[in-house]
Design an enzyme around this catalytic site. Structure first.
Site, PDB file in Angstrom:
ATOM      1  N   GLY A 148       3.221   3.997 -13.416  1.00  0.00           N
ATOM      2  CA  GLY A 148       2.281   4.081 -12.818  1.00  0.00           C
ATOM      3  C   GLY A 148       0.736   4.311 -13.584  1.00  0.00           C
ATOM      4  O   GLY A 148       1.141   4.661 -14.728  1.00  0.00           O
ATOM      5  N   GLY A 149      -0.279   4.190 -13.010  1.00  0.00           N
ATOM      6  CA  GLY A 149      -1.391   4.541 -13.861  1.00  0.00           C
ATOM      7  C   GLY A 149      -1.401   6.103 -14.372  1.00  0.00           C
ATOM      8  O   GLY A 149      -1.974   6.472 -15.701  1.00  0.00           O
ATOM      9  N   ASP A 172      -3.397   9.586  -0.020  1.00  0.00           N
ATOM     10  CA  ASP A 172      -3.101   8.209  -0.136  1.00  0.00           C
ATOM     11  C   ASP A 172      -1.137   8.098   0.113  1.00  0.00           C
ATOM     12  O   ASP A 172      -1.566   7.013  -0.843  1.00  0.00           O
ATOM     13  CB  ASP A 172      -3.130   8.029  -2.111  1.00  0.00           C
ATOM     14  CG  ASP A 172      -3.219   7.145  -3.106  1.00  0.00           C
ATOM     15  OD1 ASP A 172      -3.340   6.116  -2.072  1.00  0.00           O
ATOM     16  OD2 ASP A 172      -2.585   7.164  -4.468  1.00  0.00           O
TER      17      ASP A 172
HETATM   18  N1  LIG Z   1      11.454  11.711  -5.737  1.00  0.00           N
HETATM   19  C1  LIG Z   1      11.928  10.190  -5.643  1.00  0.00           C
HETATM   20  N2  LIG Z   1      12.921   9.766  -5.933  1.00  0.00           N
HETATM   21  C2  LIG Z   1      13.096   8.977  -5.681  1.00  0.00           C
HETATM   22  N3  LIG Z   1      11.680   7.678  -6.490  1.00  0.00           N
HETATM   23  C3  LIG Z   1      10.888   8.011  -6.191  1.00  0.00           C
HETATM   24  C4  LIG Z   1      11.196   9.358  -6.223  1.00  0.00           C
HETATM   25  N4  LIG Z   1       9.793   9.914  -6.954  1.00  0.00           N
HETATM   26  C5  LIG Z   1       8.522   8.593  -6.697  1.00  0.00           C
HETATM   27  N5  LIG Z   1       9.637   7.652  -7.153  1.00  0.00           N
HETATM   28  C6  LIG Z   1       9.596   5.802  -7.238  1.00  0.00           C
HETATM   29  O1  LIG Z   1       8.844   6.132  -8.137  1.00  0.00           O
HETATM   30  C7  LIG Z   1       7.711   5.305  -8.166  1.00  0.00           C
HETATM   31  C8  LIG Z   1       6.686   5.793  -8.346  1.00  0.00           C
HETATM   32  O2  LIG Z   1       5.733   7.183  -8.088  1.00  0.00           O
HETATM   33  P1  LIG Z   1       4.291   8.106  -7.601  1.00  0.00           P
HETATM   34  O3  LIG Z   1       5.044   9.984  -7.654  1.00  0.00           O
HETATM   35  O4  LIG Z   1       4.245   7.179  -6.212  1.00  0.00           O
HETATM   36  O5  LIG Z   1       4.034   7.879  -8.735  1.00  0.00           O
HETATM   37  P2  LIG Z   1       2.766   7.509  -9.288  1.00  0.00           P
HETATM   38  O6  LIG Z   1       1.689   8.541  -9.181  1.00  0.00           O
HETATM   39  O7  LIG Z   1       2.367   6.854 -10.472  1.00  0.00           O
HETATM   40  O8  LIG Z   1       2.425   6.150  -7.783  1.00  0.00           O
HETATM   41  C9  LIG Z   1       7.461   5.697  -6.201  1.00  0.00           C
HETATM   42  O9  LIG Z   1       6.731   4.185  -5.743  1.00  0.00           O
HETATM   43  C10 LIG Z   1       8.906   5.111  -6.097  1.00  0.00           C
HETATM   44  O10 LIG Z   1       9.772   4.258  -5.384  1.00  0.00           O
END
Ligand SMILES: Nc1ncnc2c1ncn2[C@@H]1O[C@H](COP(=O)(O)OP(=O)(O)O)[C@@H](O)[C@H]1O
Ligand SMILES: [Mg+2]
Length: 321
Positions: free
Chosen positions: A22-23, A135
């Site tokens: 991600g960003g 968010d």
């Molecule tokens: N605990 C987790 N278990 C499985 N997949 C995860 C988990 N946390 C994040 N992900 C995967 O990683 C992606 C990005 O995580 P996220 O925390 O939303 O990061 P960002 O801040 O970059 O959006 C999520 O959409 C999901 O697909």
């Protein structure tokens, strides 16, 4: 800091697979070499480590995760001795709500209701701990094979009382255009009721396959919710009952004071749909008359142009009598 890759060791974890970039951070699936268990590891990009405000935000996400303890919220594992900054979470096996909607389209009504109630329960818990997510969106809701939900990504969540962080590119009050509340569009800080609004957007999308407000640019998408009413959900999916539609409208109220005051109230209505009184809503009648900032401008100009004409007519009238 060198970029990490699958196969690398990070303290007592082995990174197995890059899951998302991600960003702010990369997320890896990893193995805890002490227990053999799977975990998710979120590592901030090097730029984030160099930028104190972004970095503080990352640390805040971890602090919030450590504080929250609920089956509907992803578990963050406490910090041991670490050679660099990263966050360790329980691994959630499943798909995001985004993938589910992309793959399956509209969800069956009872499933959409059940998922929304679980989202409300997790949010009610977070709110009770003074944490507002701010968010929420389908990518940030993971769903396992038994349809249990986990909220993730408390990256811009606000802890009431926490110091407000602002940073150069966009304000931390911002969520994602399709999902943020009208008050956040206006630059206010999101509250528990802003999360409730977003649940209304999610329920609308689960039931109709579409988000309520769309447009060619993020600005238009955000502005739409200030000016116009969405296509009524029942127009897009007649299987939605008037009561269920009413719940969506109560969550999507533009003025937060008219909205459900808590995620719990929304869940309660979803659990007792037969008791929901259906209001005679203007939104159901006038949604076709779209207002745009341009047409409003044109009306103002037409009005202004009329003034000399009217004056002239009055003078003419006065001159003749
Ligand atoms: N605990 C987790 N278990 C499985 N997949 C995860 C988990 N946390 C994040 N992900 C995967 O990683 C992606 C990005 O995580 P996220 O925390 O939303 O990061 P960002 O801040 O970059 O959006 C999520 O959409 C999901 O697909
Ligand atoms: Mg995310």
């Amino acid at each position: 800091m060198t970029p990490l890759q699958p196969g690398d060791r990070l303290d007592h974890y082995r990174l197995d697979r890059l899951v998302a970039m991600g960003g702010m951070a990369s997320v890896f699936q990893a193995t805890d070499l002490y227990t053999g268990g799977k975990v998710a590891i979120k590592v901030p990009h090097p730029e984030v480590e160099r930028e104190p405000q972004l970095f503080e935000r990352f640390r805040r996400e971890e602090a919030i995760g450590l504080k929250l303890n609920h089956p509907g919220v992803v578990k963050v594992l406490p910090d041991g001795k670490r050679s660099r900054v990263y966050m360790v979470m329980e691994w959630v096996e499943g798909r995001s709500l985004k993938q589910i909607i992309e793959e399956e389209g509209k969800l069956p009504i009872d499933r959409a209701i059940r998922l929304t109630i679980s989202i409300c329960n997790a949010l009610e818990y977070a709110h009770s701990q003074s944490v507002v997510h701010r968010d929420l969106k389908p990518e940030n809701i993971l769903i396992d094979s038994e349809d249990r939900i986990k909220l993730i990504d408390f990256g811009i969540a606000g802890q009431a009382g926490a110091r407000r962080i602002t940073f150069a590119k966009f304000s931390d009050t911002m969520g994602t255009p399709e999902y943020i509340s009208p008050e956040q569009v206006k630059g206010q800080r999101g509250t528990a009721r802003s999360d409730v609004y977003t649940v209304g957007v999610l329920l609308y999308e689960m039931l109709t396959g579409k988000v309520p407000f769309t447009g060619d640019s993020p600005f238009v998408v955000m502005n739409e919710r200030l000016l116009n009413n969405p296509v009524p959900p029942r127009e897009l999916n007649p299987a939605i009952s008037p009561q269920l539609q009413e719940v969506i409208y109560r969550a999507l109220e533009r003025d937060p004071r008219n909205r459900y005051s808590s995620a719990r109230d929304m869940a309660w209505d979803l659990e007792h749909l037969d008791q929901v009184g259906v209001a005679d809503r203007a939104e159901l009648r006038n949604w076709r008359n779209r207002r745009t900032p341009r047409t409003r401008q044109i009306l103002v100009y037409v009005g202004l142009a009329m003034i000399p004409l009217v004056l002239f007519a009055l003078l003419l009238f006065a001159a003749r009598h």
